[in-house]
Design an enzyme around this catalytic site. Structure first.
Site, PDB file in Angstrom:
ATOM      1  N   ALA A   1       0.721  -0.977   0.073  1.00  0.00           N
ATOM      2  CA  ALA A   1      -0.594   0.011  -0.022  1.00  0.00           C
ATOM      3  C   ALA A   1       1.114   1.696   0.217  1.00  0.00           C
ATOM      4  O   ALA A   1       2.077   1.254   0.228  1.00  0.00           O
ATOM      5  CB  ALA A   1      -1.039  -0.066   1.700  1.00  0.00           C
ATOM      6  N   ASN A   2      -0.099   2.218  -0.192  1.00  0.00           N
ATOM      7  CA  ASN A   2       0.935   3.246   0.300  1.00  0.00           C
ATOM      8  C   ASN A   2       0.605   4.412   1.348  1.00  0.00           C
ATOM      9  O   ASN A   2      -0.873   4.692   1.946  1.00  0.00           O
ATOM     10  CB  ASN A   2       1.561   4.344  -1.254  1.00  0.00           C
TER      11      ASN A   2
END
Ligand code: CTP
Length: 402
Positions: free
Chosen positions: A211-212
């Site tokens: 994810a970010n």
């Protein structure tokens, strides 16, 4: 809350009728005033039993007349109606809806409603069962046929303790509808804008993802700014828990591939695409079908490239006239952003240095540089709503005349 350009200087008549939801109208009056609108609250006699004109006077800084027969109010209705941009009746009881539908005019609110030539927005509020009554529904149908906008009511628990459909929408949501009405004929009216927001997540196994840190706030602000200017907006949101702006068609996605599918489909016939989402550049090549367990030792996860959404959109013959990309960089901001502008054939790139404190991921502020073919404009630290407004100014200027 700060000023909202689309409401700044707008003259809004806020009709308040007699429901317990009248206390929420005070919050709405406050929000509209803080947004920069000139709010004239008009209370019915029944409303004045739940809240006082003084409440509204204090919040709006303007008189809030309730009695048609007071000396000033008698001539006031024409002055109030004249030049109003919008009449919002919130809460709208079954009684006021009946009066508005049939043109009765026995108090300051109903007299003003007949004199006004502006759009009408009504937010019904009534106890369970009443809203479904054929008489109420017929009155609403009459008002709609005349061009009024009916918003809500919502399902939920009512003051009586009963559950049902009849709760007035929350002030935040009513504000969204007021923005839509105020922006309807704005500079982007008739245009279709696609906005992406949030951060994609790529599965490693059924419970883990790559994810970010994107929260989606900047993308949601861009969507709201486009709506404020009258555009039809599709918001493709990746893993965002934010409330979408009222009026946006929201499509929820998780992965880069899902975002690509949604964007490519939405871009057909769109005038502009603003890719504010942080899209994964890599994903696990073979996500595990079952959870990776510790006792199997250290896993090694092979990555592969994801689809370059902007690249595919701008390579298409029927690309939107204006395509905006974002560049989140940790060094060589301008050089990296210029390279992306060119390689991805973008109309504009919004570059930000995500190493700077107080701006960027998750925060409510952003410090960006806008770069297009003509040069770079470094903006100061602004709220994400203000940044969105500046981006939309550019989008507007970059679009060919309709
Ligand atoms: N983007 C995209 N498709 C991807 C990845 C990113 O359309 N698969 C978009 C983003 O929404 C953003 C812009 O491209 O508008 C960012 O460009 P990108 O080259 O991905 O930037 P970085 O992730 O910073 O890549 P680099 O490693 O080149 O710095």
């Amino acid at each position: 809350m700060s000023a909202i350009p689309v409401l700044s200087g707008k003259r809004i008549l806020l009709g308040v009728s007699g429901s317990i939801a009248a206390y929420k109208a005070a919050d709405l009056a406050s929000r509209l005033t803080k947004a920069g609108a000139r709010v004239d609250a008009i209370l019915t006699a029944a409303a004045s039993r739940f809240v006082t004109p003084l409440t509204f006077q204090s919040l709006t800084g303007r008189p809030a007349p309730a009695d048609l027969w007071s000396d000033e109010a008698h001539v006031l209705h024409v002055g109030l109606a004249d030049g109003a941009d919008l009449l919002v009746v919130a809460p709208a009881t079954a009684d006021i809806l009946a009066k508005l539908a049939h043109g009765l005019a026995d108090d300051l609110l109903t007299v003003t409603a007949l004199a006004a030539r502006c759009p009408l927005l009504v937010a019904p509020a009534m106890d369970a069962g009443m809203f479904d009554h054929p008489a109420v529904q017929a009155n609403l149908a009459t008002l709609r046929a005349r061009g009024a906008t009916v918003i809500g009511p919502a399902e939920g628990r009512m003051a009586s303790g009963l559950e049902g459909r009849g709760r007035m929408l929350e002030p935040e949501e009513i504000l969204g509808h007021v923005r839509l009405a105020a922006g309807r004929n704005g500079p982007l009216a008739g245009r279709r804008v696609v906005v992406t927001a949030g951060g994609t997540q790529e599965p490693i196994d059924p419970v883990r993802v790559l994810a970010n840190r994107s929260s989606g706030k900047q993308g949601f602000a861009v969507a709201q700014a486009a709506l404020d200017r009258g555009a039809a907006v599709t918001l493709v949101a990746a893993n965002c828990s934010l409330t979408p702006p009222v009026g946006a068609a929201r499509i929820d996605v998780a992965t880069a591939q899902e975002m690509a599918d949604a964007v490519l489909e939405s871009c057909a016939g769109a005038d502009a695409l603003v890719m504010a989402a942080a899209v994964a550049d890599f994903r696990p090549a073979r996500p595990a079908a079952r959870k990776l367990k510790k006792d199997a030792g250290l896993p090694s996860v092979e990555l592969e490239r994801t689809i370059d959404i902007l690249g595919v959109v701008t390579a298409a013959r029927a690309r939107p006239a204006c395509v905006v990309g974002f560049a989140a960089e940790t060094g060589d901001l301008l050089a990296n952003a210029r390279k992306k502008l060119k390689e991805k054939r973008l109309s504009l790139i919004v570059a930000n240095d995500v190493t700077q404190g107080g701006a960027g991921f998750g925060s409510d502020a952003n410090r960006v540089t806008l770069i297009d073919a003509t040069g770079a404009e470094e903006l100061p630290l602004l709220s994400k709503a203000e940044v969105a407004g500046r981006i939309l100014d550019r989008v507007q200027a970059l679009l060919p005349p309709a």
